[in-house]
Write an enzyme that holds these catalytic residues in place. Structure first.
Site, short mmCIF file in Angstrom:
data_model
loop_
_atom_site.label_atom_id
_atom_site.label_comp_id
_atom_site.label_asym_id
_atom_site.label_seq_id
_atom_site.Cartn_x
_atom_site.Cartn_y
_atom_site.Cartn_z
N ILE A 127 11.23 2.86 -1.21
CA ILE A 127 10.28 2.60 -0.15
C ILE A 127 11.08 3.64 0.69
CG2 ILE A 127 10.24 -0.62 -0.73
CD1 ILE A 127 12.86 -0.21 0.64
N ASP A 128 11.31 4.69 0.27
CA ASP A 128 11.30 6.05 1.09
C ASP A 128 10.32 5.55 2.27
OD1 ASP A 128 10.31 6.43 -0.91
OD2 ASP A 128 9.90 8.67 0.21
N LYS A 188 -4.10 -11.45 -4.84
CA LYS A 188 -2.83 -11.72 -4.67
C LYS A 188 -2.07 -10.61 -3.51
CE LYS A 188 -0.39 -10.00 -7.62
NZ LYS A 188 0.60 -8.55 -7.76
N ASN A 189 -3.20 -9.13 -3.86
CA ASN A 189 -2.34 -8.08 -2.74
C ASN A 189 -2.68 -7.72 -1.17
OD1 ASN A 189 -0.60 -7.38 -5.48
ND2 ASN A 189 -1.67 -5.95 -5.85
N CYS A 220 6.51 -5.85 -10.56
CA CYS A 220 7.00 -5.41 -11.79
C CYS A 220 7.45 -4.00 -12.37
CB CYS A 220 5.05 -5.30 -12.42
SG CYS A 220 4.39 -6.13 -12.42
N ARG A 265 10.03 2.27 -8.39
CA ARG A 265 8.96 1.68 -6.79
C ARG A 265 10.25 2.05 -5.11
NH1 ARG A 265 6.02 -3.40 -8.89
NH2 ARG A 265 4.54 -2.14 -6.81
N ARG A 301 2.35 -14.49 -12.52
CA ARG A 301 2.64 -14.04 -12.10
C ARG A 301 1.48 -13.53 -10.65
NH1 ARG A 301 6.11 -9.45 -11.80
NH2 ARG A 301 5.99 -9.41 -9.65
C1 EPZ Z 1 0.28 -2.33 -4.40
O1 EPZ Z 1 2.30 -2.11 -4.87
C2 EPZ Z 1 0.65 -3.62 -5.19
N1 EPZ Z 1 0.93 -4.58 -4.67
C3 EPZ Z 1 0.22 -2.61 -6.73
O2 EPZ Z 1 -0.02 -4.07 -7.63
C4 EPZ Z 1 -0.39 -1.55 -6.65
O3 EPZ Z 1 -0.62 -1.19 -7.97
C5 EPZ Z 1 -0.10 -0.31 -5.65
O4 EPZ Z 1 0.23 -0.83 -4.65
C6 EPZ Z 1 -0.80 0.24 -5.95
O5 EPZ Z 1 -2.07 -0.14 -5.54
C7 EPZ Z 1 0.78 -5.13 -3.90
O6 EPZ Z 1 0.47 -5.11 -2.55
C8 EPZ Z 1 2.25 -6.25 -3.59
P1 EPZ Z 1 2.88 2.01 -3.39
P2 EPZ Z 1 3.00 -0.61 -4.00
O7 EPZ Z 1 3.61 1.42 -2.39
O8 EPZ Z 1 2.66 -0.61 -1.59
C9 EPZ Z 1 5.40 4.90 -4.25
C10 EPZ Z 1 -0.23 -4.85 -9.49
O9 EPZ Z 1 -0.50 -5.34 -10.08
N2 EPZ Z 1 5.84 5.09 -3.26
O10 EPZ Z 1 1.13 1.71 -3.03
O11 EPZ Z 1 4.22 -0.60 -4.86
C11 EPZ Z 1 6.19 4.87 -5.65
O12 EPZ Z 1 6.40 4.81 -6.58
C12 EPZ Z 1 0.96 -5.02 -8.50
O13 EPZ Z 1 -0.60 -6.51 -8.63
C13 EPZ Z 1 7.22 5.95 -3.21
O14 EPZ Z 1 7.48 6.80 -3.63
O15 EPZ Z 1 2.82 0.42 -4.27
C14 EPZ Z 1 4.40 4.41 -6.76
O16 EPZ Z 1 4.96 5.56 -7.47
C15 EPZ Z 1 1.79 -3.63 -9.38
N3 EPZ Z 1 8.05 5.73 -1.70
C16 EPZ Z 1 3.58 4.96 -5.22
O17 EPZ Z 1 3.75 5.63 -4.20
C17 EPZ Z 1 7.33 4.40 -0.93
O18 EPZ Z 1 8.40 3.89 -0.33
C18 EPZ Z 1 2.44 3.79 -5.39
O19 EPZ Z 1 3.18 2.65 -4.86
C19 EPZ Z 1 6.25 3.31 -1.36
C20 EPZ Z 1 5.62 3.83 -2.63
#
Ligand code: EPZ
Length: 422
Positions: free
Chosen positions: A123-124, A22-23, A116, A121, A398
């Protein structure tokens, strides 16, 4: 509303074919917008989030045709830069469309992201990185607006190795003028899969082992066929289900290197895990209660947060006390409350879960609150005595392709029912 009815206590036996990741599908389907032509993306999982993603691609003007092994895309049409706000299509996976549309059209309008509810989450990091490449990015009327005549290569340091931000910056910088270097980038296997797709189409991207990613801007890409990698989290989930039921099962069509930490932790807990066929088959067997182990989730190559709730279910009936430390998301212990309804002994303090293994869980009616939490409750229901009803199973749909069919093939007594049958 559909739910799953699970009769617990039966060891899972046999083998299960793992679907596409998926990811990895989301960033690759987004990156396809950088190419103008027809391409066949294979091994795209048939799951709800992907179905919604494909509907969004159609809405912006991409020709999309599902084949039994994947998706044929034709990206030659006029592609709209605006992703429409929609309740059903709220998923985190659309985040990478932002970088792709800026790279292709010079502008992008993205509604606030779904996904989820496991943390704030933000996106900064995406926004900061894109601005460093010369894009104008800001929020207006609930939409993230991005624009850039021509992105310029730059050095971008990520405060956290965010998977989504890394993917967005890679995609956005493919046509940038000059070179881009991402420092402290994410190293998840899905990033490698995205890079392999883009390089096959003519991009020039290198990722070393320590999260440094170099992207040399190129003029254009050519459409290519590509195969999505297998889903390491689906594979991990079935291995954990095999362990908790005292079963004997194999996951096929995987890359074991993508989920080594899960394999190591299952072995540490006392399961017998064999890797075969050059790492594409992983077999697990466990005949009695496993031992307690401690888990700490970390960015790759650490233990994946997406397998944490499923491990919590397993540790609920392991011998002894375990501690899970969740370092990625601030609200990813939601399954604990539901597991307690089944008799689990779990205490949560901040980002730590303290689990005292009990002999047996009891079947109960429980609710999925997110994708992996739902998978954890199915995992628990398979081992519990009696019947478990898992409500809100759409959360699980999902991210897991035909989960009850795959479990039935493994001997699991799992039926999908509609609410009025409760
Ligand atoms: C991806 O989410 C995956 N989703 C998630 O899988 C996975 O848990 C995650 O990566 C970590 O491996 C998809 O790929 C669609 P991150 P993503 O940006 O990209 C913080 C599942 O169950 N952060 O690595 O959203 C954020 O809040 C899903 O399949 C910021 O602070 O994850 C989090 O605490 C759930 N600012 C941490 O980083 C930002 O701009 C990791 O988020 C972006 C993220």
């Amino acid at each position: 509303m559909e739910y799953l009815e699970i009769e617990g206590g039966k060891p899972l036996r046999g083998s299960v074919n793992i679907s596409g990741a998926k990811n990895a599908a989301f960033p690759i389907l987004s990156a396809a917008l950088l190419m103008k032509g027809k391409m066949h993306i294979k091994n795209v999982p048939q799951i709800l989030d992907v179905q919604h993603f494909l509907e969004i691609l159609k809405e912006i003007g991409v020709y999309v045709e599902r084949t039994d092994s994947g998706v044929i895309l034709d990206t030659r049409g006029d592609i709209s830069s605006k992703i429409k706000q929609s309740e059903t299509h709220s998923l985190r996976g659309t985040q990478t469309l932002f970088g792709a549309l800026i790279a292709r059209n010079g502008k992008a309008f993205l509604p606030s992201l779904g996904g989820c509810n496991i943390g704030s989450r933000p996106i900064d990091l995406h926004i900061k990185g894109l601005r460093q490449l010369g894009a104008n990015v800001d929020w207006s009327e609930g939409y993230l607006n991005g624009s850039a005549d021509k992105l310029k290569g730059n050095s971008v340091y990520l405060d956290f190795p965010s998977v989504g931000a890394t993917e967005n910056l890679i995609i956005a910088s493919v046509f940038a003028k000059g070179d881009t270097v991402i420092e402290n980038g994410a190293r998840e296997p899905e990033i490698r899969n995205l890079i392999d797709f883009l390089n096959k189409a003519g991009a020039n991207i290198k990722m070393n082992g320590s999260g440094i990613i170099r992207i040399k801007g190129v003029k254009e890409l050519s459409p290519v066929d590509f195969e999505i990698m297998p889903d390491r989290i689906e594979a991990s989930t079935y291995l954990i289900m095999g362990a908790i039921t005292g079963g004997d099962l194999a996951v096929n069509g995987v890359n074991v290197r993508d989920f080594e930490p899960v394999v190591m932790k299952l072995k540490e807990a006392g399961a017998i895990v064999d890797v075969k066929d050059n790492g594409s088959t992983v077999h697990i067997s466990a005949n009695d209660r496993l031992n307690a182990v401690d888990i700490k989730t970390l960015p790759y190559p650490g233990f994946p947060t997406d397998a944490q709730p499923q491990m919590m279910a397993l540790l609920s009936i392991s011998k002894g006390s375990s501690v899970i430390t969740e370092t990625i998301f601030e609200n990813r212990f939601k399954a604990a409350k539901e597991l307690r309804k089944m008799g689990a002994d779990i205490k949560i303090e901040n980002n730590m879960a303290f689990i005292k293994g009990v002999e047996k869980l009891q079947g109960a009616t429980v609710e999925a609150g997110d994708l992996r939490g739902g998978a954890a409750l199915i995992t628990a229901g398979l081992a519990a005595s009696g019947t478990t009803k898992l409500l809100n199973v759409f959360h699980v749909d999902r991210g897991y392709e035909h989960i009850e069919k795959k479990l039935q093939l493994l001997g699991g007594r799992v039926q999908r029912k509609t609410k009025n049958e409760i």
